[in-house]
Design a protein around this motif. Sequence first.
Motif, PDB file in Angstrom:
ATOM      1  N   THR A 245      -1.718  -4.118  -7.111  1.00  0.00           N
ATOM      2  CA  THR A 245      -0.531  -3.418  -5.861  1.00  0.00           C
ATOM      3  C   THR A 245       0.302  -4.729  -5.259  1.00  0.00           C
ATOM      4  O   THR A 245       0.311  -5.157  -4.153  1.00  0.00           O
ATOM      5  CB  THR A 245      -1.181  -2.764  -4.698  1.00  0.00           C
ATOM      6  OG1 THR A 245      -2.235  -3.418  -4.110  1.00  0.00           O
ATOM      7  CG2 THR A 245      -1.714  -1.381  -5.470  1.00  0.00           C
TER       8      THR A 245
ATOM      9  N   LYS B  61       1.123  -2.837 -10.615  1.00  0.00           N
ATOM     10  CA  LYS B  61       0.304  -1.716  -9.925  1.00  0.00           C
ATOM     11  C   LYS B  61      -1.015  -2.015  -9.824  1.00  0.00           C
ATOM     12  O   LYS B  61      -1.559  -1.435  -8.746  1.00  0.00           O
ATOM     13  CB  LYS B  61       0.843  -0.492 -10.718  1.00  0.00           C
ATOM     14  CG  LYS B  61       2.235  -0.181 -10.865  1.00  0.00           C
ATOM     15  CD  LYS B  61       2.576   0.941 -11.403  1.00  0.00           C
ATOM     16  CE  LYS B  61       4.086   1.434 -11.103  1.00  0.00           C
ATOM     17  NZ  LYS B  61       4.307   2.665 -11.866  1.00  0.00           N
TER      18      LYS B  61
ATOM     19  N   SER C 230       0.746  -0.964   0.013  1.00  0.00           N
ATOM     20  CA  SER C 230      -0.028   0.046  -0.135  1.00  0.00           C
ATOM     21  C   SER C 230       0.945   1.413   0.026  1.00  0.00           C
ATOM     22  O   SER C 230       1.653   1.526   1.031  1.00  0.00           O
ATOM     23  CB  SER C 230      -0.881   0.126   1.276  1.00  0.00           C
ATOM     24  OG  SER C 230      -1.664   1.301   1.237  1.00  0.00           O
TER      25      SER C 230
END
Lengths: 110, 112
Positions: free
Chosen positions: A68, A65, A26
């Motif tokens: 994540t 991405k 995160s």
Amino acid sequence: AQRVTQPEKLLSVFKGAPVELKCNYSYSGSPELFWYVQYSRQRLQLLLRHISRESIKGFTADLNKGETSFHLKKPFAQEEDSAMYYCALGGGTGRRALTFGSGTRLQVQP
Amino acid sequence: EAGVAQSPRYKIIEKRQSVAFWCNPISGHATLYWYQQILGQGPKLLIQFQNNGVVDDSQLPKDRFSAERLKGVDSTLKIQPAKLEDSAVYLCASSLLGNEQYFGPGTRLTVT
């Protein structure tokens, strides 16, 4: 806030089996992701980083991405791969300290 | 090249006592880090130095922990007074301008 999650404390596989060590992160900015490894009675050392996009000791990791994630993979595990693996997230400009996950112990059985 | 050196390797103290750890980074590495690793967890940054200046000490418990890097080379980390929850491995790492971090062997502290 930065956070790294490694959901598995222990992963046990047989020699020759594929391995995937999971890592989710995160971070609000552009992440810098690393995998560090600690073999028995040795110090923590860098295994690979996403920027270099290289394969080290047969391991690869792709930064996703959208999900994540930065999972570590190896198609055929070897006994010498048994170690503690930590996923780490680098900070932004001017702050290069790493945020580590809690680690996954990989056991490769003969 | 010689790696990051740390001493002592092991230390056992009673709670409320003080303790100091020493780190000598790789020659020429401007950035030095101290991490705390509690059993079962990943390393957590305590403080980061760039040369002899502090870059980040936001997670350092300043009421009991202190660190210095007076000449921009080696560094000491002190705990005074120690608590039971300070039992951990204290790792020192260094890097060249924020690239790959090289870790020392760590100091294992047990507070009884």
